[in-house]
Enzyme design. Structure first.
Site, PDB file in Angstrom:
ATOM      1  N   LYS A 131      42.496  -8.164 -17.241  1.00  0.00           N
ATOM      2  CA  LYS A 131      42.020  -7.815 -18.574  1.00  0.00           C
ATOM      3  C   LYS A 131      40.544  -7.501 -18.495  1.00  0.00           C
ATOM      4  O   LYS A 131      39.725  -8.367 -18.176  1.00  0.00           O
ATOM      5  CB  LYS A 131      42.275  -8.962 -19.558  1.00  0.00           C
ATOM      6  CG  LYS A 131      41.787  -8.659 -20.966  1.00  0.00           C
ATOM      7  CD  LYS A 131      42.306  -9.687 -21.960  1.00  0.00           C
ATOM      8  CE  LYS A 131      41.696  -9.475 -23.333  1.00  0.00           C
ATOM      9  NZ  LYS A 131      42.213 -10.394 -24.340  1.00  0.00           N
ATOM     10  N   TYR A 183      39.855  -6.396 -27.831  1.00  0.00           N
ATOM     11  CA  TYR A 183      38.744  -6.876 -27.013  1.00  0.00           C
ATOM     12  C   TYR A 183      38.866  -6.532 -25.539  1.00  0.00           C
ATOM     13  O   TYR A 183      37.993  -6.860 -24.766  1.00  0.00           O
ATOM     14  CB  TYR A 183      38.628  -8.401 -27.162  1.00  0.00           C
ATOM     15  CG  TYR A 183      38.407  -8.782 -28.587  1.00  0.00           C
ATOM     16  CD1 TYR A 183      37.190  -8.521 -29.199  1.00  0.00           C
ATOM     17  CD2 TYR A 183      39.426  -9.348 -29.336  1.00  0.00           C
ATOM     18  CE1 TYR A 183      36.992  -8.842 -30.526  1.00  0.00           C
ATOM     19  CE2 TYR A 183      39.229  -9.668 -30.663  1.00  0.00           C
ATOM     20  CZ  TYR A 183      38.010  -9.413 -31.258  1.00  0.00           C
ATOM     21  OH  TYR A 183      37.818  -9.724 -32.567  1.00  0.00           O
ATOM     22  N   GLY A 184      39.939  -5.904 -25.162  1.00  0.00           N
ATOM     23  CA  GLY A 184      40.048  -5.621 -23.744  1.00  0.00           C
ATOM     24  C   GLY A 184      41.173  -4.662 -23.422  1.00  0.00           C
ATOM     25  O   GLY A 184      42.077  -4.450 -24.211  1.00  0.00           O
ATOM     26  N   ASP A 200      45.034 -17.230 -33.616  1.00  0.00           N
ATOM     27  CA  ASP A 200      45.575 -15.872 -33.682  1.00  0.00           C
ATOM     28  C   ASP A 200      46.975 -15.822 -33.072  1.00  0.00           C
ATOM     29  O   ASP A 200      47.284 -14.926 -32.285  1.00  0.00           O
ATOM     30  CB  ASP A 200      44.637 -14.896 -32.975  1.00  0.00           C
ATOM     31  CG  ASP A 200      44.887 -13.446 -33.432  1.00  0.00           C
ATOM     32  OD1 ASP A 200      45.621 -13.264 -34.430  1.00  0.00           O
ATOM     33  OD2 ASP A 200      44.360 -12.529 -32.795  1.00  0.00           O
TER      34      ASP A 200
HETATM   35  N1  LIG Z   1      48.889 -11.568 -18.511  1.00  0.00           N
HETATM   36  C1  LIG Z   1      49.424 -10.466 -19.054  1.00  0.00           C
HETATM   37  N2  LIG Z   1      50.478  -9.870 -18.480  1.00  0.00           N
HETATM   38  C2  LIG Z   1      51.013  -8.751 -19.019  1.00  0.00           C
HETATM   39  N3  LIG Z   1      50.594  -8.182 -20.149  1.00  0.00           N
HETATM   40  C3  LIG Z   1      49.550  -8.748 -20.775  1.00  0.00           C
HETATM   41  C4  LIG Z   1      48.907  -9.913 -20.266  1.00  0.00           C
HETATM   42  N4  LIG Z   1      47.893 -10.246 -21.107  1.00  0.00           N
HETATM   43  C5  LIG Z   1      47.913  -9.338 -22.086  1.00  0.00           C
HETATM   44  N5  LIG Z   1      48.899  -8.429 -21.904  1.00  0.00           N
HETATM   45  C6  LIG Z   1      49.231  -7.277 -22.767  1.00  0.00           C
HETATM   46  O1  LIG Z   1      48.048  -6.753 -23.304  1.00  0.00           O
HETATM   47  C7  LIG Z   1      48.090  -6.850 -24.734  1.00  0.00           C
HETATM   48  C8  LIG Z   1      46.681  -7.116 -25.244  1.00  0.00           C
HETATM   49  O2  LIG Z   1      46.216  -8.310 -24.649  1.00  0.00           O
HETATM   50  P1  LIG Z   1      45.315  -9.309 -25.463  1.00  0.00           P
HETATM   51  O3  LIG Z   1      46.047  -9.685 -26.713  1.00  0.00           O
HETATM   52  O4  LIG Z   1      44.910 -10.420 -24.569  1.00  0.00           O
HETATM   53  O5  LIG Z   1      44.078  -8.356 -25.760  1.00  0.00           O
HETATM   54  P2  LIG Z   1      43.194  -8.303 -27.046  1.00  0.00           P
HETATM   55  O6  LIG Z   1      42.183  -7.235 -26.853  1.00  0.00           O
HETATM   56  O7  LIG Z   1      42.643  -9.656 -27.317  1.00  0.00           O
HETATM   57  O8  LIG Z   1      44.275  -7.881 -28.105  1.00  0.00           O
HETATM   58  P3  LIG Z   1      44.237  -8.001 -29.684  1.00  0.00           P
HETATM   59  O9  LIG Z   1      43.805  -6.681 -30.195  1.00  0.00           O
HETATM   60  O10 LIG Z   1      45.672  -8.335 -30.038  1.00  0.00           O
HETATM   61  O11 LIG Z   1      43.302  -9.116 -30.008  1.00  0.00           O
HETATM   62  C9  LIG Z   1      49.107  -7.939 -25.053  1.00  0.00           C
HETATM   63  O12 LIG Z   1      49.699  -7.777 -26.317  1.00  0.00           O
HETATM   64  C10 LIG Z   1      50.098  -7.731 -23.934  1.00  0.00           C
HETATM   65  O13 LIG Z   1      50.979  -6.680 -24.260  1.00  0.00           O
END
Ligand SMILES: Nc1ncnc2c1ncn2[C@@H]1O[C@H](COP(=O)(O)OP(=O)(O)OP(=O)(O)O)[C@@H](O)[C@H]1O
Length: 675
Positions: A358, A340-341, A453
Site C-alpha cells: 500500500k 489514502y493509498g 471505519d
Molecule cells: N492486504 C491487502 N490485500 C489485498 N487487497 C487489499 C489489501 N489491503 C487493501 N486492499 C484493497 O485495497 C482497497 C483499499 O485499501 P484501503 O482501504 O486500505 O485504502 P484506503 O486508501 O484507506 O481506502 P479508503 O478510501 O476506503 O479509505 C481495499 O478495499 C482492498 O480492495
C-alpha cells in the site's frame, strides 16, 4: 526456457513442501476433530442438522435459539474469566474516550510522562476515581519482553502520550440500566438480565488485580492471558488463540515473515539487488495501471515460500538500519486505489511471497507525513491477530519520499466480492464471517483501538475463508479524555446514530453499530442504510428502527442533533427486512439471529452489545452452525477489467467524495452537520 524450467522445479519443490506441511496440519486437525466428534457424540451432538462445513460446537447451545447451555471445558473457561471480571469490573463498556492524537501526544509526552488526565468522564458517576495507568502503546514502547512490538514503537510511538485512564472504582456498580429490546412492532423496556461486565480494566493493558505482574509499577507488564473462545473457528484458531497474547518474553513462531526477520539481521546479508527500472516504475505510481502487469497472475498460495524461518518476527521498523527499499519487491498489478493509498500486488524478490503493497498518498497532508497513514502504520505494526491484516514491514521508495506498507495479500474485499456474488452468503457463512469479525474487533477494543471505519470494503477475505480487517487510517487509541473526538468518522452508511446526531464523546459502540450494518449486509447482499447525506442517513435509520425517544436512549437529549425535527416513526420495522421464515426472497433470520442484529443496532451506545458479548451470542451455537473457514466458498479473483471498471465506478461515488472532505475536516476539527 531453462530458466523457466528451473523456476518451475523450484515452485514444484515449494509446493511439495507446503503440501506436506498442509497434510501434516490436516492430520492433526483430523485427529482433533475425531476426538471432538467422539466426545460430541457421547453428548448427543446434532450432526445431522449441520450445513456442510459447519463448525462443530458443543451441543448444549444448539437448536433453535435454545437456552445457551454450555459445555464443560472451553465454555467454562470463559465463564470463569467473566466471573473474575464481574467481581471487580462493574461496567459493560469502556466508554471514557481518549483522543489519541499524535500531535497532542507529542506535546504531552515531552511535558511529562507522569501526567494524570485531569478530567473524568461523567459516564462513571459524579466522583469516579482516576487510576493512573500507563498508556497501552507507551507501555509497549518501554516494555522489553515483546520482540515484535518493541521496535515498532521507536518510529512513531515514542512520542505517544503516557495517558492516564479514568475508570470506575473497583467494585463500583452502575445502577441497573434498562435494556432496549426491540420487537416486531414496539419498543419494550426490559431490565437487563445479566449484564456481562467488561470494562476498561478488561483491556489487555489494564491492571489486573489478580496478577501482580500487571501492576503499573512493574516494568515487565504484559497482557493478561485471555480466556479461550467459546466457539472456535477451527483448529488453527485454537492454536493461534493461545499465542495471541504472548507472555512477557514469549517468542511467537506462528506466523513468521521472511522479510520481517531479515530486518533485524546484518545489512550485508540483505544487500539489495537494485533494479533501477522497476524501482522507478513502482515509485511513479500515478502512471501505473493494470496494463503494466509484467508477471502472470499466480495464486498467492502457490507462490508462498516453502521455507519459513524459525524465530521471532521482526516486523517493526528499525530506525538504525532503516527501512528496506521497495526494490525488494516486484510489482505485479494494481489492486485498488483508496482515499489514502494505492494498493499493489507484488512479489517479494527474495522469498517469492506474494504481498500487498500500500503506497501512502503524500498529497493528502498539508505538511509532512500523512497523519492517517502514521496512525495506520502505527496500529498495524503493533498488532498481530488472525482477523487483522498483517503488516509485515514498511519499505521506502526510490527517492525516500514515498512509503509503502507491506501487507499480507488477500484475494478479495467483501464489498467487491458481494458485488460479484449472485446469492447472498448462507447463514452458516455469515456466522463464520461474523465470528471472525467480532474476534478481530474484540482484539482491537481490548487493545484500546477504535477502528472508526468498519465497512465491507475494509474487510478482506482470502481463499482460505479468513476474514481480516484492514484500513486503519481512521483508527484511534482511546481511553483518556484529552479533547473531544470528531464525529465526522465512519463512512456514512455504517455510521452510528450518536455520531450522526453530533456526539463528540463516543466509544467502542460506534464500531459495534457498523458491525450490525455489516451483518445485515452479509445476509441481504445489500447495504442496510444507504443514505445519500447525513440527514437522509438518519432518516433511513429512523424509518427502519423507529425514532428513538429519551425513554429508550436517555443521553440522546444531550446530543446537538436530537432537537431536530426528524420523522416520527414509532415502530421498529427491522424484522420485516429479516423475517423468521422465507418471505418474498428476503433473508431469513432466527429469533436469536435477530436478537443479535437488534443488539448491534441498539440506539443507546451504552446498551449496545460489545464484541465480547457478541462472540458468546447463542446465534453462533444454534443450527445452522458457523461454517468452518476451510469450507468457505472460494471465489475467482477479479479480472483486471472488472477491477478497472470498479475503480471507474468508484470515483463518482458521492460517499467517497464526502469521505474525502470529511477526513480533511476531521483533521482540522471542524464540525459537520451538528458540529
Ligand atoms: N492486504 C491487502 N490485500 C489485498 N487487497 C487489499 C489489501 N489491503 C487493501 N486492499 C484493497 O485495497 C482497497 C483499499 O485499501 P484501503 O482501504 O486500505 O485504502 P484506503 O486508501 O484507506 O481506502 P479508503 O478510501 O476506503 O479509505 C481495499 O478495499 C482492498 O480492495
Amino acid at each position: 526456457m531453462i530458466e523457466r524450467g528451473r523456476v518451475n522445479d523450484r515452485d514444484r519443490e515449494r509446493m511439495n513442501d507446503r503440501d506436506r506441511e498442509r497434510e501434516r496440519a490436516r492430520d492433526r486437525d483430523r485427529d482433533r476433530e475425531r476426538d471432538w466428534r467422539a466426545r460430541n457424540q457421547q453428548r448427543g451432538g446434532r450432526d445431522s442438522e449441520r450445513e456442510p462445513g459447519e463448525i462443530v460446537v458443543p451441543a448444549g447451545g444448539g437448536g433453535g435459539g435454545g437456552g445457551g447451555r454450555r459445555e464443560e471445558g472451553e465454555f467454562k473457561a470463559r465463564d470463569h474469566h467473566h466471573r473474575e471480571q464481574s467481581a471487580s469490573l462493574p461496567n459493560k463498556r469502556k466508554f471514557t474516550p481518549i483522543v489519541w492524537d499524535l500531535e497532542q501526544g507529542q506535546k504531552n509526552s515531552s511535558r511529562s510522562a507522569e501526567r494524570i488526565a485531569p478530567t473524568v468522564s461523567s459516564k462513571f458517576g459524579p466522583s469516579p476515581s482516576v487510576r493512573r495507568q500507563q498508556h497501552p502503546v507507551a507501555s509497549r514502547s518501554s516494555s522489553p519482553p515483546s520482540p515484535r512490538k518493541s521496535n515498532s514503537t521507536a518510529l512513531f510511538i515514542e512520542s505517544a502520550p503516557t495517558n492516564s485512564v479514568t475508570s470506575p472504582e473497583p467494585g463500583q456498580v452502575l445502577p441497573d440500566s434498562p435494556l432496549l429490546v426491540v420487537n416486531d412492532d414496539n419498543y419494550e423496556m426490559e431490565k437487563e438480565k445479566s449484564p456481562a461486565p467488561a470494562t476498561i480494566a478488561a483491556s489487555r493493558w489494564a491492571e489486573d488485580p489478580q496478577t501482580p505482574q500487571h501492576n503499573s509499577s512493574t516494568p515487565s507488564r504484559g497482557p493478561p492471558k485471555r480466556a479461550k473462545k467459546s466457539v472456535s473457528l477451527d483448529s488453527e484458531n485454537r492454536d493461534q488463540e493461545a499465542s495471541t497474547s504472548p507472555e512477557p518474553g514469549e517468542y511467537r513462531q506462528d506466523k513468521l515473515s521472511n522479510s520481517g526477520g531479515r530486518m533485524s539481521e546484518d545489512g550485508e546479508e540483505y544487500e539489495r539487488e537494485l533494479n533501477k527500472k522497476e524501482l522507478q516504475e513502482l515509485d511513479e505510481d500515478e502512471g501505473i495501471d493494470d496494463e503494466e502487469i509484467q508477471q502472470p497472475e499466480l495464486d498467492s498460495d502457490m507462490e508462498a515460500p516453502a521455507h519459513v524461518p524459525v524465530g521471532p518476527p521482526h516486523r517493526a521498523i528499525d530506525m538504525l538500519k532503516g527501512c528496506r527499499s521497495v526494490d525488494e519487491f516486484e510489482r505485479l498489478n494494481k489492486i485498488d486505489e483508496g482515499t489514502y493509498g494505492v494498493v499493489f500486488r507484488a512479489r517479494n524478490k527474495q522469498t517469492g511471497e506474494i504481498v500487498a503493497l500500500k503506497k501512502v498518498k503524500m498529497e493528502k497532508e498539508r505538511g509532512g507525513f500523512p497523519m492517517t497513514s502514521l496512525r495506520e502504520i502505527n496500529v498495524l505494526l503493533s498488532f498481530h491477530h488472525r482477523s487483522v491484516v498483517d503488516v509485515k514491514e514498511v519499505v521506502v521508495g526510490n527517492n525516500l519520499d514515498s512509503i509503502f506498507m507491506v501487507m499480507e495479500y488477500m484475494e478479495h474485499d467483501l464489498k467487491g466480492l458481494m458485488e460479484t456474488m449472485k446469492q447472498p452468503f448462507s447463514q452458516s457463512e455469515v456466522k463464520c464471517l461474523m465470528l471472525q469479525l467480532f474476534d478481530g474487533v474484540k482484539y482491537l477494543h481490548d487493545n484500546w483501538v477504535l477502528h472508526r471505519d468498519l465497512k465491507t470494503s475494509n474487510l478482506l477475505l482470502n481463499n482460505h475463508g479468513e476474514l481480516k480487517i484492514c484500513d486503519f487510517g481512521l483508527a484511534r487509541q482511546y481511553g483518556s479524555p484529552l479533547k473531544p473526538y470528531t464525529h465526522m468518522v465512519v463512512t456514512l452508511w455504517y455510521r452510528a446514530p450518536e455520531l450522526l446526531l453530533g456526539a463528540k464523546e463516543y466509544s467502542t459502540a460506534i464500531d459495534m453499530w457498523s458491525l450490525g450494518c455489516i451483518m445485515a449486509e452479509f445476509l441481504a447482499k445489500e447495504p442496510l442504510f444507504n443514505g445519500k447525506s447525513e440527514i437522509d442517513q438518519i432518516d433511513k435509520i429512523f424509518k427502519t428502527l423507529g425514532t428513538p425517544s429519551e425513554k429508550i436512549w436517555p443521553d440522546s437529549v444531550k446530543l446537538p442533533g436530537f432537537k431536530c425535527n426528524f420523522v416520527r416513526q414509532p415502530y421498529n420495522r427491522l424484522r420485516e427486512k429479516f423475517p423468521p421464515t422465507a418471505f418474498a426472497g428476503r433473508p431469513t433470520l432466527s429469533e436469536s439471529g435477530f436478537d443479535l442484529l437488534n443488539r448491534l443496532l441498539t440506539y443507546d451506545p451504552q446498551k449496545r452489545i460489545t464484541a465480547d458479548e457478541a462472540l458468546n451470542h447463542e446465534w453462533f451455537r444454534e443450527v445452522p452452525l458457523p461454517k468452518a473457514k476451510e469450507f468457505m466458498p472460494t471465489f475467482p479473483a477479479r479480472s483486471e477489467h472488472e477491477r478497472r471498471m470498479r475503480r471507474l465506478m468508484k470515483s463518482p461515488d458521492p460517499l467517497e467524495e464526502q469521505r474525502r472532505r470529511e477526513a480533511r475536516q476531521a483533521e482540522v476539527g471542524s464540525g459537520g452537520l451538528f458540529g
